[in-house]
Design a protein around this motif. Structure first.
Motif, PDB file in Angstrom:
ATOM      1  N   ASP A  11      -3.329  -5.034  -3.673  1.00  0.00           N
ATOM      2  CA  ASP A  11      -4.660  -5.715  -3.752  1.00  0.00           C
ATOM      3  C   ASP A  11      -5.684  -4.858  -4.032  1.00  0.00           C
ATOM      4  OD1 ASP A  11      -6.030  -8.327  -3.481  1.00  0.00           O
ATOM      5  OD2 ASP A  11      -7.483  -6.993  -2.319  1.00  0.00           O
ATOM      6  N   GLY A  12      -6.438  -4.827  -5.109  1.00  0.00           N
ATOM      7  CA  GLY A  12      -7.668  -3.803  -5.399  1.00  0.00           C
ATOM      8  C   GLY A  12      -7.243  -3.005  -6.638  1.00  0.00           C
ATOM      9  N   GLU A  13      -8.015  -1.979  -6.801  1.00  0.00           N
ATOM     10  CA  GLU A  13      -7.901  -1.103  -8.035  1.00  0.00           C
ATOM     11  C   GLU A  13      -6.977  -0.008  -7.661  1.00  0.00           C
ATOM     12  OE1 GLU A  13     -11.839  -0.009  -9.764  1.00  0.00           O
ATOM     13  OE2 GLU A  13     -12.673  -0.894  -7.880  1.00  0.00           O
ATOM     14  N   ALA A  14      -6.603   0.802  -9.090  1.00  0.00           N
ATOM     15  CA  ALA A  14      -5.831   1.998  -8.987  1.00  0.00           C
ATOM     16  C   ALA A  14      -4.283   1.568  -8.824  1.00  0.00           C
ATOM     17  CB  ALA A  14      -6.145   3.005  -7.746  1.00  0.00           C
ATOM     18  N   ASN A  15      -3.954   0.681  -9.098  1.00  0.00           N
ATOM     19  CA  ASN A  15      -2.608   0.041  -9.058  1.00  0.00           C
ATOM     20  C   ASN A  15      -1.741   0.901  -9.836  1.00  0.00           C
ATOM     21  OD1 ASN A  15      -3.758  -1.155 -11.263  1.00  0.00           O
ATOM     22  ND2 ASN A  15      -2.639  -3.157 -11.167  1.00  0.00           N
ATOM     23  N   ASP A  16      -2.186   1.511 -11.064  1.00  0.00           N
ATOM     24  CA  ASP A  16      -1.159   2.200 -11.692  1.00  0.00           C
ATOM     25  C   ASP A  16      -0.814   3.637 -11.072  1.00  0.00           C
ATOM     26  OD1 ASP A  16      -4.228   2.813 -11.952  1.00  0.00           O
ATOM     27  OD2 ASP A  16      -3.724   4.260 -13.568  1.00  0.00           O
ATOM     28  N   HIS A  17      -1.473   3.898 -10.006  1.00  0.00           N
ATOM     29  CA  HIS A  17      -1.096   5.098  -9.213  1.00  0.00           C
ATOM     30  C   HIS A  17       0.020   4.786  -8.297  1.00  0.00           C
ATOM     31  CE1 HIS A  17      -4.407   6.666 -10.940  1.00  0.00           C
ATOM     32  NE2 HIS A  17      -4.702   7.514 -10.249  1.00  0.00           N
ATOM     33  N   TYR A  18       0.728   3.535  -8.210  1.00  0.00           N
ATOM     34  CA  TYR A  18       1.586   3.444  -7.309  1.00  0.00           C
ATOM     35  C   TYR A  18       3.027   4.213  -7.625  1.00  0.00           C
ATOM     36  CZ  TYR A  18       6.177   1.108  -5.587  1.00  0.00           C
ATOM     37  OH  TYR A  18       7.134   0.828  -4.827  1.00  0.00           O
ATOM     38  N   GLU A  19       3.274   4.339  -8.874  1.00  0.00           N
ATOM     39  CA  GLU A  19       4.490   5.000  -9.405  1.00  0.00           C
ATOM     40  C   GLU A  19       4.411   6.547  -9.272  1.00  0.00           C
ATOM     41  OE1 GLU A  19       7.212   4.179 -10.666  1.00  0.00           O
ATOM     42  OE2 GLU A  19       6.911   2.090 -10.726  1.00  0.00           O
ATOM     43  N   PRO A  20       3.324   7.081  -9.288  1.00  0.00           N
ATOM     44  CA  PRO A  20       3.090   8.712  -8.774  1.00  0.00           C
ATOM     45  C   PRO A  20       3.173   8.758  -7.324  1.00  0.00           C
ATOM     46  CG  PRO A  20       1.402   8.030 -10.458  1.00  0.00           C
ATOM     47  CD  PRO A  20       1.959   6.790 -10.048  1.00  0.00           C
ATOM     48  N   LEU A  21       2.747   7.754  -6.523  1.00  0.00           N
ATOM     49  CA  LEU A  21       2.931   7.808  -4.995  1.00  0.00           C
ATOM     50  C   LEU A  21       4.301   7.510  -4.507  1.00  0.00           C
ATOM     51  CD1 LEU A  21      -0.215   5.705  -4.076  1.00  0.00           C
ATOM     52  CD2 LEU A  21       0.098   8.231  -3.667  1.00  0.00           C
ATOM     53  N   GLN A  22       5.449   6.935  -5.330  1.00  0.00           N
ATOM     54  CA  GLN A  22       6.622   6.695  -4.842  1.00  0.00           C
ATOM     55  C   GLN A  22       7.477   7.738  -4.014  1.00  0.00           C
ATOM     56  OE1 GLN A  22       8.790   5.076  -8.129  1.00  0.00           O
ATOM     57  NE2 GLN A  22       9.006   3.186  -6.960  1.00  0.00           N
ATOM     58  N   ASP A  23       7.100   9.163  -4.237  1.00  0.00           N
ATOM     59  CA  ASP A  23       7.854  10.077  -3.667  1.00  0.00           C
ATOM     60  C   ASP A  23       7.335  10.347  -2.395  1.00  0.00           C
ATOM     61  OD1 ASP A  23       9.414  10.883  -5.899  1.00  0.00           O
ATOM     62  OD2 ASP A  23       8.222  12.542  -6.465  1.00  0.00           O
ATOM     63  N   TYR A  24       5.873  10.055  -1.990  1.00  0.00           N
ATOM     64  CA  TYR A  24       5.307  10.217  -0.761  1.00  0.00           C
ATOM     65  C   TYR A  24       5.855   8.816   0.092  1.00  0.00           C
ATOM     66  CZ  TYR A  24       2.589  13.569  -3.053  1.00  0.00           C
ATOM     67  OH  TYR A  24       2.056  14.656  -3.910  1.00  0.00           O
ATOM     68  N   ILE A  25       6.044   7.803  -0.537  1.00  0.00           N
ATOM     69  CA  ILE A  25       6.202   6.585   0.049  1.00  0.00           C
ATOM     70  C   ILE A  25       7.650   6.871   0.581  1.00  0.00           C
ATOM     71  CG2 ILE A  25       6.994   4.163  -0.153  1.00  0.00           C
ATOM     72  CD1 ILE A  25       4.772   3.891  -2.354  1.00  0.00           C
ATOM     73  N   GLU A  26       8.533   7.430  -0.157  1.00  0.00           N
ATOM     74  CA  GLU A  26       9.996   7.709   0.369  1.00  0.00           C
ATOM     75  C   GLU A  26       9.632   8.796   1.455  1.00  0.00           C
ATOM     76  OE1 GLU A  26      12.142   8.952  -2.944  1.00  0.00           O
ATOM     77  OE2 GLU A  26      12.130   6.880  -4.151  1.00  0.00           O
ATOM     78  N   SER A  27       8.900   9.680   1.311  1.00  0.00           N
ATOM     79  CA  SER A  27       8.898  10.503   2.380  1.00  0.00           C
ATOM     80  C   SER A  27       8.411  10.094   3.624  1.00  0.00           C
ATOM     81  CB  SER A  27       7.980  11.687   1.874  1.00  0.00           C
ATOM     82  OG  SER A  27       7.620  12.590   3.038  1.00  0.00           O
ATOM     83  N   ALA A  28       7.517   9.111   3.603  1.00  0.00           N
ATOM     84  CA  ALA A  28       6.947   8.331   5.000  1.00  0.00           C
ATOM     85  C   ALA A  28       8.167   7.444   5.508  1.00  0.00           C
ATOM     86  CB  ALA A  28       5.800   7.707   4.520  1.00  0.00           C
ATOM     87  N   ILE A  29       8.646   6.840   4.559  1.00  0.00           N
ATOM     88  CA  ILE A  29       9.838   5.870   5.132  1.00  0.00           C
ATOM     89  C   ILE A  29      11.109   7.036   5.947  1.00  0.00           C
ATOM     90  CG2 ILE A  29      11.708   4.489   4.385  1.00  0.00           C
ATOM     91  CD1 ILE A  29       9.822   3.153   2.364  1.00  0.00           C
ATOM     92  N   GLY A  30      11.409   7.793   5.226  1.00  0.00           N
ATOM     93  CA  GLY A  30      12.794   8.940   5.476  1.00  0.00           C
ATOM     94  C   GLY A  30      12.147   9.407   6.819  1.00  0.00           C
ATOM     95  N   GLY A  31      11.034   9.940   6.811  1.00  0.00           N
ATOM     96  CA  GLY A  31      10.465  10.621   7.777  1.00  0.00           C
ATOM     97  C   GLY A  31      10.043   9.985   8.908  1.00  0.00           C
ATOM     98  N   GLY A  32       9.361   8.934   8.739  1.00  0.00           N
ATOM     99  CA  GLY A  32       8.534   8.089   9.898  1.00  0.00           C
ATOM    100  C   GLY A  32       7.312   8.455  10.179  1.00  0.00           C
ATOM    101  N   HIS A  33       6.617   9.374   9.274  1.00  0.00           N
ATOM    102  CA  HIS A  33       5.411   9.828   9.542  1.00  0.00           C
ATOM    103  C   HIS A  33       4.238   9.522   8.563  1.00  0.00           C
ATOM    104  CE1 HIS A  33       6.351  12.824   6.576  1.00  0.00           C
ATOM    105  NE2 HIS A  33       7.432  13.042   7.192  1.00  0.00           N
ATOM    106  N   LYS A  34       3.104   9.575   8.538  1.00  0.00           N
ATOM    107  CA  LYS A  34       2.177   9.095   7.649  1.00  0.00           C
ATOM    108  C   LYS A  34       2.171  10.384   6.402  1.00  0.00           C
ATOM    109  CE  LYS A  34      -2.387  11.236   9.297  1.00  0.00           C
ATOM    110  NZ  LYS A  34      -1.835  11.869  10.334  1.00  0.00           N
ATOM    111  N   GLU A  35       1.818   9.953   5.555  1.00  0.00           N
ATOM    112  CA  GLU A  35       1.566  10.891   4.262  1.00  0.00           C
ATOM    113  C   GLU A  35       0.053  10.853   3.764  1.00  0.00           C
ATOM    114  OE1 GLU A  35       3.130  13.115   2.926  1.00  0.00           O
ATOM    115  OE2 GLU A  35       5.342  12.827   3.935  1.00  0.00           O
ATOM    116  N   HIS A  36      -0.803  11.850   3.752  1.00  0.00           N
ATOM    117  CA  HIS A  36      -2.105  11.858   3.033  1.00  0.00           C
ATOM    118  C   HIS A  36      -1.991  12.380   1.858  1.00  0.00           C
ATOM    119  CE1 HIS A  36      -6.492  13.365   3.149  1.00  0.00           C
ATOM    120  NE2 HIS A  36      -6.494  11.804   2.711  1.00  0.00           N
ATOM    121  N   VAL A  37      -2.460  11.780   0.735  1.00  0.00           N
ATOM    122  CA  VAL A  37      -2.202  12.257  -0.641  1.00  0.00           C
ATOM    123  C   VAL A  37      -3.716  12.216  -1.278  1.00  0.00           C
ATOM    124  CG1 VAL A  37      -1.078  12.044  -2.877  1.00  0.00           C
ATOM    125  CG2 VAL A  37      -0.024  10.981  -0.880  1.00  0.00           C
TER     126      VAL A  37
END
Length: 419
Positions: A95-121
């Motif tokens: 919900d909101g703007e910058a939805n085209d940035h989801y794809e570039p964020l995927q590596d960080y999302i996978e890192s957050a899921i795999g490591g169980g920690h937050k990612e600041h990008v």
């Protein structure tokens, strides 16, 4: 069996703490920004949105629930966008703007899921192809944990540098995780309640079914009309008792089923079983746990009156008591030593003693709280009286079944004595 309610209470406390933490941080944000509206109004608006988001998230982490919750979360956080993914990183809602940035964020999302920690990008780390200024300054990706496992992520996109936004994202993720855990625990609670109902059904089937069919078969030659009537009552009794829908029923429906049960038992015991009913019409619509009364009546007949030479009287009373219905099942049978009953009930989950009484007591407490535990009055050779308090209204306690008028000729008072 107290583990699930106790754990649920603990999680509710955590939910309140998470809510208070988010509210406190939001007040800090309001003061820092010097918004035109008062802090109190802002907090009230935030609480309203948290309440709406809570209701949505209690449906579980699905695309539908995420789509309902993300707009409220974005307004709470006053950010550019909020996204939610599942445990595999698949986007459920944005919900909101910058939805085209989801794809570039995927590596960080996978890192957050795999490591169980937050990612600041920060935005400068992404390959942004927009020709002009981008609404995104940075994004915080925080894992959503349910029962110590990552169930998904919360993505919070900010438009300006703001360290408080990182803290707010973490607290909001904790709030979301708590709501998802409560949904899981609620399902566990319902599964436990369904298992308890199945245990009661298993208790009903062996002895009552056998005795009922014996009674009916003995009347087929001598009184076929009466046998047909009892067979119909038995069919309706089993249809109700072994239904698969709903954890709750109305007092009216429960009394109707008790009428069927007693009709069959009076044919079996004859003049040894006398029944007195006193029911206030205004409490017939009260909702209570399914099969909360019939096992108590059966216990009074089988253990209280059947073992008493000459039988006795069973009394069922349902009275209006303000915001509650006061229901009692009493017999003047053999009773029992209260200390022995107390010891039996403590170990009922392992010994099987008084499983019906312990089962109903647990379900009453789970549905309405500890203040609604059964009250039992008994003594050796002095009968037994079991009292239930049932609130006329309790959140989440309802039945979807149509109201069936009880089969009582006079709902104020009547005495039934078998011929």
């Amino acid at each position: 069996m107290d583990a699930v309610p106790d754990l649920l209470t603990g999680r509710l406390v955590l939910g309140v703490i998470a809510t208070m933490a988010v509210c406190g941080l939001f007040m800090m944000l309001c003061r820092a920004r010097r918004v035109s509206t008062s802090v109190e109004d802002a907090v009230m608006d935030m609480l309203a949105r948290m309440s709406k988001a809570s209701a949505d998230l209690r449906e579980g982490l699905t695309e539908d629930s995420a789509n309902k919750a993300t707009p409220h979360l974005r307004e709470m956080l006053r950010c550019v966008a909020v996204g939610i993914t599942d445990h595999e990183g698949t986007l459920l809602s944005w919900d909101g703007e910058a939805n085209d940035h989801y794809e570039p964020l995927q590596d960080y999302i996978e890192s957050a899921i795999g490591g169980g920690h937050k990612e600041h990008v920060e935005h400068r780390k992404l390959d942004c192809e927009l020709p002009g200024p981008c609404a995104m300054h940075s994004a915080v990706i925080v894992p959503l944990e349910v029962e110590h496992e990552v169930a998904g992520t919360l993505i919070v996109v900010s438009g300006v540098p703001n360290k408080r936004q990182i803290t707010m994202a973490e607290e909001t993720a904790r709030f979301v995780s708590t709501q998802l855990e409560l949904e899981v625990l609620q399902k566990s609670r319902q599964a436990l309640a369904q298992a308890e109902v199945r245990a009661l059904r298993a208790q009903i089937s062996p002895h009552f079914v056998y005795n009922a069919l014996n009674t009916i078969s003995s009347l087929i030659r001598t009184d076929p009309a009466h046998a047909r009537e009892l067979l119909q009552e038995f069919a309706e009794f089993t249809r109700y008792s072994f239904r698969t829908d709903g954890l709750y029923t109305t007092l009216s429906d429960e009394l109707t089923n008790i009428h069927r049960y007693l009709t069959i038992e009076q044919a079996r015991y004859g003049p040894r079983l006398n029944v007195r009913l006193k029911v206030a019409p205004e409490v017939l619509h009260v909702v209570l746990p399914f099969l909360a009364l019939q096992p108590l009546v059966e216990n009074a007949v089988r253990h209280g009156l059947a073992k008493k030479p000459g039988g006795g009287l069973l009394t069922i009373i349902a009275e209006d008591n303000g915001s509650e219905a006061l229901i009692s099942v009493e017999d003047d049978g053999i009773g029992m030593d209260p200390e022995r009953l107390f010891e039996d009930l403590k170990d009922a989950h392992t010994t099987g003693a008084h499983v019906g009484l312990g089962n109903i007591n647990q379900r009453m407490r789970s549905a309405f709280g500890d203040d609604y535990a059964l009250v039992v009055e008994t003594a050796q050779d002095a009968g037994m009286k079991i009292i239930l308090k049932v609130p006329k209204y309790s959140p989440g306690v309802q039945t979807n079944l149509p109201l069936v008028p009880p089969r009582l000729e006079d709902t104020t008072e009547q005495e039934v004595v078998s011929a």
